[in-house]
Design a protein around this motif. Structure first.
Motif, short mmCIF file in Angstrom:
data_model
loop_
_atom_site.label_atom_id
_atom_site.label_comp_id
_atom_site.label_asym_id
_atom_site.label_seq_id
_atom_site.Cartn_x
_atom_site.Cartn_y
_atom_site.Cartn_z
N HIS A 627 0.94 -1.22 -0.13
CA HIS A 627 -0.01 -0.04 0.05
C HIS A 627 0.93 1.00 -0.05
O HIS A 627 1.47 1.84 1.03
N GLN A 629 2.66 4.86 -0.77
CA GLN A 629 2.67 6.33 -1.02
C GLN A 629 3.45 6.63 -2.12
O GLN A 629 3.09 7.80 -2.90
N SER A 651 -0.95 11.18 -2.54
CA SER A 651 0.08 11.31 -1.60
C SER A 651 0.36 12.64 -1.17
O SER A 651 0.19 13.53 -1.83
N ASP A 678 5.16 2.99 2.76
CA ASP A 678 4.07 2.45 2.89
C ASP A 678 3.12 3.50 3.43
O ASP A 678 3.54 4.49 3.74
N GLN A 679 1.83 3.10 3.76
CA GLN A 679 1.08 4.34 4.36
C GLN A 679 1.41 4.44 5.79
O GLN A 679 1.20 5.75 6.18
#
Lengths: 746, 362
Positions: A627, A629, A651, A678-679
């Motif tokens: 996942h 960005q 993002s 990642d997030q």
């Protein structure tokens, strides 16, 4: 005269534009011209006229949002500025987790005589026990206040009175020590569930008024506020810089960013005449044409602190004073220390200081750097000689977990030797867990509660301490190199950031400036010599990325950067709903043949993948699970200094920039061939299973064993297959020899 | 009036007039705001202009005024927006041009059964409306708009311009056609006088009395400003000019337009400007509310507001009034503020751009 005017009006009425005609159509195209004012007002009395005019004056009485003098609070907050990059987006609160944490901040005070108080705004997890959880605030090592952690639904602020005597004009050091207890349980899980946030935008020195605040300290205060609120720094009027815009903007923003250190602050371009964005600007850089190049600091009408940059039109930046003389260096962005190999290196040599653990769960990281040409893939051993001590009588199950770059290497039970200093306790582990560049040795302490279902008792005694005299010994490595983006990443500088004609589809001018500024300071000079090139990429331009024989499709990148349902993972195909249809399907001879062929194909590709993993879809399958960005790509081993970056559509560039800065200084950064931010702001890396080491020195008797060991360890299956092939050839040859020697001559 | 006198009136170069158009410093030039400030205009339209062309004053129960329609039409010409201009004009003609003499009824109340209960006009609304027509004729290359301007100009002179009771040689620009001339006094609002608009309208339509009005009003305000900022309302009696009895004597929401209009007209050194600048210099602080109503004799602040439009006015006055200053404290345009300060902020931007381009916001 009057007659002439009436005639003129009639003539002009005929000349009215078509668009206006409907107005006058009220009278069927005839403009009624009353002969007197009375005709208009209908013989209204003077009293009626006065009443109507009264309404007019009422309407004029208030034409804006009136502010009662008593309602206006002239005070302003100079916010706290964390000195370390956190890898979080600008504008987010700073989190203290665990039972005890201490964080350092910078605080800018333009005029100490205006300081009224220190304000701290907190919000805690509902698990925090307010009666015993508290924090202490120190300014320049002087305690200014102690508050309870008792806000659980929304941020609540406390003002601690603070006089001018505690505060210095300019930069001050603030330390916040926070202690929190779980309200029900005690133990590692309970410790893990504790957190308190500090709202940076509303925490800092309360100044009685903004009057007279300007100058460089005022600007630094504005920068801290821009970071705390997430509003970022406006760059105004840069259009007028013309051909030299990039040069001017880069010079100014990079100097500010390098001086400020810590989390990068996003920049955004605005024109002189602009619309107010959601958050008010706290600081701004405004370019104005002038006869000379010079800087000055002003407070703008909206309260923003402004650096006014006067420039000579159509000229390069020059004659600007060095920023070191204008803005103090607030924090460094230095990479971890490079350590020697083949000798015991004390932890203190790479900056680790003796650490005491008070928490039931605590993680202590020690970071250091190995040479870029350090490769050990064999089973050679590294060793930590650990100095530690723990208190006697710790509950059963208390342990210290040691891991290296995320791989657990030893669990040390904390029992039996309580109260005694354990010196140079040997922890041998596979040296291949360590790699070139930044490495992390982590110590995780886990102390069960006693009892676990009651709040922890108050204690001022640490459970455990790890000594800085502990040592780390790394084995020898020949000078080798494994294709990896970490070297290029370590060498990123503002000049590394490149855009092409398609980059603007994903990165606007603000993003580019923010990234370039974030990359100032913190680069390694030796790595910078590589002239790393980071190309900001639009997904539409993926074709321009050299793939080095790997498969990386736009679809898999999109899957990583959006939450679209998986299309690549082997989701079972939907079967026909009716059982009869499935029977029919199974009995279809053509389909059976096709399935058989598919099975053979799959089997072949699986075998091929086992032998030669790069030909498979490992990368795409891995990406599918992410996942992201942002994604960093370096698949072409022949040009290790060329990196590409794509970003997710929504993002936050400040989060990406901050994660890059943090990765270069105090956290795990991108590795391998593809790395995903990642997030949660963590870098997840994909390392190609078939990457081969490259020898950078001559083979000698001294290094041959290590060199061969690394080559063989990199891809053992190839050497097994090779040896097997050699054995087979030898056997065939021997067989032929036997047969040949036993043949009867005719 | 002969041609020579007329030209003198149009030029109107009193001692305090300053040249406009080019920066004193010469490094920043007047920009085409329809390009450089297009987002600002879009934000203004989005916030205050309805699709049917009605400019809405939310703070006044969503009423519309001839002033707002005139302001909106003028802004549309500045930002080269023919569509918005046409919509504003069409709505105004349909709903406010109900007097029959070419002037507009001053107010439209959308929630009343009789939406235009008062047929009286507001002369500043008419003036800006006609000025917008004049500028539209050039901007949109359509001289037919001059016809409408001509009607308004003539009606204004006919119904809203009178000889002063104190000095019959001086013209007084009344706030409306009815209700402000009494047996013993004439009441007028000095902020209804926009010298540049009056002169451009006079030049375009040939109604020279409007240029005379501008010249006389500047002289009157010069005399009044000797003792402090010009108040919202003035009265003329046989004995002279002074604050109007029974009206606002403060320099408030009305009078704040006086220095704006004077600066926009190139009169940066007019005493009414310098008086207001003195007040702002002492009272405006970064981030603090800006005075909106001032007691003229003492300079005491009676009301203040955080609306950015009022700050923009103060910043314009402080920047243009201080020769040599570069960069102003004007805030960014905020479309969440009420219509009136928002529109004044637009005007402050236009005035700065035209008269003192070096006063861009820092």
């Amino acid at each position: 005269m009057l007659m002439r005017r009436v005639t003129l009006l009639a003539a002009l009425a005929l000349a009215m534009p078509v668009g206006i005609a409907p107005a006058f159509a009220q009278s069927d195209g005839i403009i009624p011209l009353p002969s007197t004012d009375d005709a208009l007002i209908g013989g209204m009395s003077e009293g009626d006229l006065d009443r109507l005019n009264e309404e007019r004056f009422d309407a004029e009485a208030h034409r804006g949002n009136f502010v009662e003098p008593v309602a206006y609070d002239p005070s302003v907050v100079s916010p706290l500025r964390p000195v370390e990059a956190r890898g979080r987006p600008a504008g987010s609160a700073i989190r203290f987790d665990g039972e005890r944490r201490t964080l350092q901040f910078a605080l800018f005070v333009p005029r100490p005589d205006q300081v009224r108080a220190m304000r701290i705004s907190t919000l805690s997890s509902i698990n925090v026990l307010p009666e015993r959880s508290h924090y202490r605030v120190f300014v320049n090592d002087t305690l200014v206040g102690e508050g309870r952690l008792e806000n659980f639904t929304e941020f609540g602020a406390v003002d601690f009175p603070m006089g001018a005597a505690v505060v210095l004009a300019g930069q001050n050091n603030v330390r916040i020590e926070l202690m929190q207890y779980h309200r029900i349980y005690c133990g590692p899980d309970a410790s893990f569930a504790l957190w308190s946030d500090i709202d940076l935008a509303n925490s800092g020195a309360v100044l009685s008024s903004s009057e007279g605040i300007s100058g460089q300290e005022g600007f630094l205060m504005g920068l801290a506020a821009a970071s705390a609120t997430g509003s970022g720094i406006e760059i105004r009027g840069a259009d007028g810089l013309g051909a030299y815009q990039d040069e001017w903007v880069s010079t100014i923003t990079q100097r500010i960013s390098a001086a400020l250190g810590g989390d990068p602050i996003p920049f955004r371009f605005t024109p002189y005449w602009s619309v107010q964005s959601t958050g008010r600007s706290a600081s701004r850089i405004t370019f104005l044409p002038s006869a000379v190049n010079r800087l000055s600091f002003r407070a703008a009408g909206d309260g923003a602190q402004v650096m006014v940059v006067e420039y000579v039109p159509d000229s390069r930046p020059g004659s600007l004073p060095e920023f070191e003389n204008i803005l103090p260096r607030v924090a460094e962005r230095a990479a971890p220390t490079l350590i020697d190999t083949q000798r015991p290196v004390a932890f203190s040599e790479f900056g680790f200081r003796t650490t005491e653990v008070y928490d039931r769960y605590a993680r202590i990281d020690a970071r250091f750097r190995l040479p870029d040409d350090y490769v050990v893939l064999t089973n050679a051993k590294a060793e930590i000689a650990l100095d530690y001590i723990y208190v006697d009588g710790l509950p059963e199950g208390a342990a210290l977990l040691v891991n290296v770059n995320g791989t657990n290497i030893r669990l040390l039970p904390l029992r039996g030797e309580g109260g005694q200093l354990i010196e140079q306790f040997p922890l041998r582990f596979e040296a291949r867990y360590l790699r070139s560049g930044i490495n992390t040795v982590s110590f995780e302490a886990m102390i069960p509660g006693s009892p676990p279902d009651m709040p922890c008792p108050f204690t001022e005694t640490p459970f455990l301490a790890i000594g800085q005299s502990s040592t780390l010994t790394m084995p020898y490595s020949p000078s080798m190199y494994l294709p990896d983006m970490q070297i290029g990443f370590a060498g990123l500088t503002p000049a590394s950031v490149h855009v092409n004609e398609m980059s603007s589809r994903s990165f606007d001018a603000n993003d580019v400036v923010t990234l370039r500024a974030a990359l100032s300071g913190g680069e390694r000079s030796d790595a910078a010599a590589l002239n790393t090139r980071l190309t900001l990429l639009s997904l539409d331009d993926l074709g321009s990325v050299p793939m080095g024989g790997y498969q990386l499709s736009r679809r898999s990148l999109e899957a990583a950067m959006t939450d679209y349902p998986s299309t690549l993972t082997g989701a079972p195909a939907e079967q026909p709903a009716h059982a009869l249809l499935r029977v029919q399907d199974r009995t279809d001879s053509t389909a059976a043949l096709a399935r058989g062929w598919d099975w053979i194909q799959n089997g072949f590709s699986t075998a091929l993948q086992w032998l030669q993993p790069r030909s498979g879809m490992l990368l795409e399958q891995w990406l599918e699970q992410q996942h992201a960005q942002a994604v960093l790509i370096q698949l072409d081993a022949t040009h290790p200094n060329n990196l590409w970056m794509v970003r997710a559509p929504d993002s936050d560039i400040s989060a990406i920039a901050s994660a890059i800065v943090a990765a270069r200084t105090n956290a795990e950064g991108p590795r391998g061939q593809v790395s995903v931010l990642d997030q949660d702001g963590q870098w997840q890396s994909w390392v190609a299973p078939d990457r081969q080491p490259v020898l950078l020195e001559a083979v000698t008797l001294g290094n041959v064993r290590h060199v061969v060991g690394n080559f063989v360890s990199a891809m053992p299956i190839r050497y097994v297959a090779g040896l097997f092939f050699l054995a087979l050839i030898s056997a065939l040859f021997a067989l032929r020899l036997v047969i040949a020697t036993r043949e009867h001559e005719k | 009036m002969n041609r020579r006198n007329f030209l003198t009136l149009l030029g109107a170069a009193p001692a305090f007039a300053a040249a406009g158009g080019a920066s004193a410093q010469g490094y920043l030039a007047t920009a085409d705001l329809s390009v450089s400030a297009a987002p600002v205009w879009e934000a203004w339209k989005e916030a205050y202009l309805r699709a049917d062309g009605r400019v809405v004053d939310g703070l006044q129960h969503n009423a519309s005024h001839s002033e707002g329609q005139g302001y909106g039409a003028l802004l549309a010409t500045e930002f080269n927006d023919l569509d918005a201009f046409a919509r504003i004009v069409e709505w105004s003609e349909m709903n406010l041009a109900v007097r029959g003499d070419g002037l507009l009824a001053w107010r439209y109340l959308p929630e009343e059964s009789n939406r235009v209960p008062d047929l009286n006009n507001a002369s500043d609304g008419d003036l800006f409306y006609a000025w917008a027509m004049v500028r539209a004729a050039t901007r949109f290359d359509d001289r037919s708009y001059l016809g409408r301007a001509q009607i308004t100009a003539a009606a204004l002179v006919d119904r809203c311009v009178v000889d002063s009771m104190a000095n019959p040689a001086e013209k007084i620009f009344l706030p409306a056609a009815q209700g402000f001339v009494h047996a013993d006094r004439q009441v007028f609002n000095p902020c209804y006088i926009m010298p540049l608009a009056l002169r451009e309208l006079a030049a375009a339509t040939g109604v020279v009395e409007l240029a005379q009005v501008a010249q006389h009003a500047e002289a009157i305000m010069q005399r009044v400003a000797v003792s402090g900022p010009v108040p919202d309302w003035l009265q003329v009696t046989a004995s002279g000019i002074g604050p109007a009895d029974g009206f606002s004597t403060a320099a408030g929401y009305e009078a704040m337009r006086i220095p704006l209009y004077l600066i926009w007209s190139g009169l940066k050194s007019h005493p009414a400007v310098t008086q207001m600048m003195r007040v702002y210099e002492q009272t405006v602080l970064p981030g603090a509310p800006v005075p909106t109503r001032i007691e003229p004799s003492t300079g005491a602040v009676l009301e203040a507001s955080n609306d950015p439009g009022y700050r923009a006015l103060a910043a314009l006055i402080n920047c243009t009034g201080n020769p040599g200053s570069v960069g102003s404290d004007m805030p960014a345009f905020d479309p969440t503020q009420p219509y009136y300060p928002a529109t004044l902020q637009m005007f402050a931007m236009i005035a700065a751009n035209q008269v003192s381009p070096e006063c861009v916001p820092i």
